[in-house]
Design a protein around this motif. Structure first.
Motif, PDB file in Angstrom:
ATOM      1  N   VAL A   1     -99.700   3.127  24.884  1.00 13.04           N
ATOM      2  CA  VAL A   1     -98.380   3.272  25.401  1.00 13.04           C
ATOM      3  C   VAL A   1     -98.483   4.240  26.635  1.00 13.04           C
ATOM      4  O   VAL A   1     -99.362   5.038  26.815  1.00 13.04           O
ATOM      5  N   ARG A   2     -97.678   3.805  27.712  1.00 20.70           N
ATOM      6  CA  ARG A   2     -97.599   4.584  28.796  1.00 20.70           C
ATOM      7  C   ARG A   2     -96.813   5.814  28.566  1.00 20.70           C
ATOM      8  O   ARG A   2     -95.405   5.599  28.334  1.00 20.70           O
ATOM      9  N   VAL A   3     -97.251   6.887  29.108  1.00 22.15           N
ATOM     10  CA  VAL A   3     -96.787   8.201  28.477  1.00 22.15           C
ATOM     11  C   VAL A   3     -96.829   9.021  29.876  1.00 22.15           C
ATOM     12  O   VAL A   3     -97.909   9.272  30.326  1.00 22.15           O
ATOM     13  N   LEU A   4     -95.851   9.662  30.265  1.00 20.79           N
ATOM     14  CA  LEU A   4     -95.703  10.666  31.350  1.00 20.79           C
ATOM     15  C   LEU A   4     -95.575  12.206  30.738  1.00 20.79           C
ATOM     16  O   LEU A   4     -94.496  12.247  30.118  1.00 20.79           O
ATOM     17  N   PRO A   5     -96.258  13.090  31.468  1.00 27.71           N
ATOM     18  CA  PRO A   5     -96.003  14.301  31.019  1.00 27.71           C
ATOM     19  C   PRO A   5     -94.757  15.088  31.794  1.00 27.71           C
ATOM     20  O   PRO A   5     -94.995  16.164  32.541  1.00 27.71           O
TER      21      PRO A   5
ATOM     22  N   LEU B   1     -92.466   3.011  20.803  1.00 28.90           N
ATOM     23  CA  LEU B   1     -92.670   2.141  21.894  1.00 28.90           C
ATOM     24  C   LEU B   1     -93.708   1.292  21.715  1.00 28.90           C
ATOM     25  O   LEU B   1     -93.735   0.112  22.273  1.00 28.90           O
ATOM     26  N   SER B   2     -94.656   1.629  20.780  1.00 31.40           N
ATOM     27  CA  SER B   2     -95.712   0.681  20.606  1.00 31.40           C
ATOM     28  C   SER B   2     -95.257  -0.497  19.920  1.00 31.40           C
ATOM     29  O   SER B   2     -95.703  -1.528  20.132  1.00 31.40           O
TER      30      SER B   2
ATOM     31  N   SER C   1     -91.215  -3.917  28.112  1.00 31.15           N
ATOM     32  CA  SER C   1     -92.019  -2.992  28.949  1.00 31.15           C
ATOM     33  C   SER C   1     -91.616  -1.467  28.700  1.00 31.15           C
ATOM     34  O   SER C   1     -90.271  -1.259  28.812  1.00 31.15           O
ATOM     35  N   THR C   2     -92.517  -0.624  28.372  1.00 30.22           N
ATOM     36  CA  THR C   2     -92.100   0.548  27.736  1.00 30.22           C
ATOM     37  C   THR C   2     -92.665   1.639  28.465  1.00 30.22           C
ATOM     38  O   THR C   2     -93.676   1.859  29.072  1.00 30.22           O
ATOM     39  N   THR C   3     -92.037   2.924  28.509  1.00 33.69           N
ATOM     40  CA  THR C   3     -92.443   4.224  29.092  1.00 33.69           C
ATOM     41  C   THR C   3     -91.957   5.360  28.176  1.00 33.69           C
ATOM     42  O   THR C   3     -90.842   5.265  27.838  1.00 33.69           O
ATOM     43  N   GLY C   4     -92.656   6.328  27.938  1.00 36.88           N
ATOM     44  CA  GLY C   4     -92.250   7.294  27.255  1.00 36.88           C
ATOM     45  C   GLY C   4     -92.683   8.862  28.008  1.00 36.88           C
ATOM     46  O   GLY C   4     -93.396   8.861  28.859  1.00 36.88           O
TER      47      GLY C   4
ATOM     48  N   ASP D   1     -84.944 -10.541  26.923  1.00 37.46           N
ATOM     49  CA  ASP D   1     -86.549 -10.279  26.837  1.00 37.46           C
ATOM     50  C   ASP D   1     -86.916  -9.399  27.837  1.00 37.46           C
ATOM     51  O   ASP D   1     -86.106  -9.078  28.810  1.00 37.46           O
ATOM     52  N   ASN D   2     -88.005  -8.853  27.501  1.00 36.22           N
ATOM     53  CA  ASN D   2     -88.622  -7.964  28.700  1.00 36.22           C
ATOM     54  C   ASN D   2     -87.697  -6.742  29.099  1.00 36.22           C
ATOM     55  O   ASN D   2     -87.629  -6.683  30.404  1.00 36.22           O
ATOM     56  N   LEU D   3     -87.092  -6.103  28.187  1.00 43.04           N
ATOM     57  CA  LEU D   3     -86.342  -5.156  28.677  1.00 43.04           C
ATOM     58  C   LEU D   3     -87.047  -3.801  29.035  1.00 43.04           C
ATOM     59  O   LEU D   3     -88.274  -3.771  28.479  1.00 43.04           O
ATOM     60  N   LYS D   4     -86.724  -2.910  29.844  1.00 43.40           N
ATOM     61  CA  LYS D   4     -87.551  -1.946  30.413  1.00 43.40           C
ATOM     62  C   LYS D   4     -86.684  -0.806  29.474  1.00 43.40           C
ATOM     63  O   LYS D   4     -85.513  -0.491  29.775  1.00 43.40           O
ATOM     64  N   ILE D   5     -87.790   0.071  28.673  1.00 45.01           N
ATOM     65  CA  ILE D   5     -87.272   0.715  27.783  1.00 45.01           C
ATOM     66  C   ILE D   5     -87.898   2.122  27.918  1.00 45.01           C
ATOM     67  O   ILE D   5     -89.191   2.310  28.244  1.00 45.01           O
ATOM     68  N   LEU D   6     -87.158   3.243  27.910  1.00 47.59           N
ATOM     69  CA  LEU D   6     -87.559   4.621  28.261  1.00 47.59           C
ATOM     70  C   LEU D   6     -87.271   5.446  27.026  1.00 47.59           C
ATOM     71  O   LEU D   6     -86.114   5.374  26.537  1.00 47.59           O
ATOM     72  N   GLU D   7     -88.284   6.030  26.505  1.00 45.30           N
ATOM     73  CA  GLU D   7     -88.095   6.928  25.187  1.00 45.30           C
ATOM     74  C   GLU D   7     -88.191   8.409  25.742  1.00 45.30           C
ATOM     75  O   GLU D   7     -89.331   8.801  26.285  1.00 45.30           O
ATOM     76  N   ILE D   8     -87.232   9.177  25.573  1.00 45.19           N
ATOM     77  CA  ILE D   8     -87.358  10.572  25.878  1.00 45.19           C
ATOM     78  C   ILE D   8     -87.979  11.362  24.558  1.00 45.19           C
ATOM     79  O   ILE D   8     -87.357  11.561  23.544  1.00 45.19           O
ATOM     80  N   GLY D   9     -89.171  12.074  24.864  1.00 48.48           N
ATOM     81  CA  GLY D   9     -89.814  12.745  23.725  1.00 48.48           C
ATOM     82  C   GLY D   9     -90.438  11.586  22.907  1.00 48.48           C
ATOM     83  O   GLY D   9     -90.239  11.615  21.616  1.00 48.48           O
ATOM     84  N   CYS D  10     -91.392  10.779  23.270  1.00 43.10           N
ATOM     85  CA  CYS D  10     -91.716   9.878  22.526  1.00 43.10           C
ATOM     86  C   CYS D  10     -92.827  10.142  21.415  1.00 43.10           C
ATOM     87  O   CYS D  10     -93.370   9.182  20.735  1.00 43.10           O
ATOM     88  N   ALA D  11     -93.225  11.524  21.415  1.00 47.48           N
ATOM     89  CA  ALA D  11     -94.242  11.782  20.429  1.00 47.48           C
ATOM     90  C   ALA D  11     -95.385  10.997  20.296  1.00 47.48           C
ATOM     91  O   ALA D  11     -95.888  10.910  21.276  1.00 47.48           O
TER      92      ALA D  11
END
Length: 314
Positions: free
Chosen positions: A146-150, A118-119, A127-130, A103-113
């Motif tokens: 979705v939390r997205v960072l540039p 992630l949604s 917990s997600t970050t894009g 449960d509650n894994l921290k997931i990072l997607e590179i190039g989340c479009a």
């Protein structure tokens, strides 16, 4: 075989040159197929080369500066098919994450479009970050919550060492010129024992028979297959857990048949016509009909457009 000190995976590794492509061909193909002008990426060069890493079999385009910019990707995202909201690889990686039974894994997607994957993972309690450099796509992801960072993964890694349980990318790694640095950064943000998923076009599939415009620069900078993905585990702190191959999707069937039809014609038709005349044409038509019927019969067993490598960090 001439060897070159050109390799984006690691400094000092060798490569061999396997193909040259005229820039005029690339520019005209983009214009004719997509009405996109890519000439600005190739100023001052007449040819683009495909090199193969001697250690891994990974193939890449050279020179490295010809990759697309933000404006190029904004041109492409106008096509409805460019950012499909949910694809086979999304579902497969979702199932792999569910199989971890955590449960509650921290997931990072590179190039989340646009953030669709992630949604979905957020809705399952993770917990997600894009990371997304395409501003328009990132804004759409943010509107979905979705939390997205540039940021690039290299920039992100500077402040997030050993942060994530899962790092994934979908149809991203083939776009990257400095691929070795990106793999290093992807591993550095992953916790020991964490999972890395890399989903890329499978260049052992029918893609290898077609000079697809989107499989060339400035869109793609690398040409992956199962061999090169497996080889990464020999040189990075990775263990291969699984390789997954996409079955032929209904929306790829017409493209597949067209590609195989052109390949069949180029391989057999001309020589048969020249050697046997009208009899050669009759024979080819009969052979083609049988061949295309056999292709349709094989749909359920084909390993096609996409391959996913699932790794654990050791």
């Amino acid at each position: 075989m001439k060897q070159y000190d050109i390799n984006p995976l690691r400094k000092g590794w060798k490569s061999k040159r396997v193909k040259a492509i005229d820039v005029d061909f690339i520019v005209h193909t983009y214009r004719d197929a997509l009405n996109v002008n890519v000439a600005r990426f190739f100023r001052g060069i007449d040819q683009v080369y495909i090199h193969e890493c001697l250690n891994t079999g990974y193939r890449f385009y050279y020179p490295f500066h010809i990759l697309g910019d933000a404006s190029f990707y904004e041109d492409l995202q106008k096509f409805d098919w460019y950012y499909m909201p949910w694809k086979w690889e999304h579902q497969k990686v979702k199932e792999c994450i569910e199989a971890l039974k955590k449960d509650n894994l921290k997931i990072l997607e590179i190039g989340c479009a646009r953030g669709d994957f992630l949604s979905r993972m957020q809705s399952e309690g993770h917990s997600t970050t894009g990371l997304e450099l395409n501003r328009t796509a990132a804004q759409e992801a943010q509107r979905k919550g979705v939390r997205v960072l540039p940021e690039s993964i290299e920039e992100h890694a500077q402040q997030h060492i050993h942060t994530y349980d899962v790092v994934c990318s979908f149809q991203v790694m083939e776009h990257i010129a400095n691929i070795g640095e990106v793999i290093d950064a992807s591993l550095s943000v992953l916790k020991p024992g964490g999972r890395l998923f890399i989903s890329v076009p499978n260049n052992d599939s029918f893609l290898s028979l077609d000079m697809n415009v989107l499989n060339m620069p400035p869109h793609h900078m690398g040409l992956w297959n199962a061999r090169s993905l497996q080889a990464l585990a020999s040189f990075w702190s990775l263990k291969i857990e699984n390789m997954y191959f996409e079955p032929l999707q209904p929306y790829h069937q017409a493209y597949y048949k067209k590609t195989m039809d052109f390949h069949l014609y180029g391989t057999y038709a001309k020589s048969l016509y020249q050697k046997y005349g009208i009899l050669g044409k009759i024979f080819y038509r009969l052979f083609r009909r049988k061949f295309m019927n056999e292709i349709e019969r094989q749909y359920p067993t084909l390993k096609n457009f996409t391959v996913i490598a699932e790794y654990s960090k050791v």
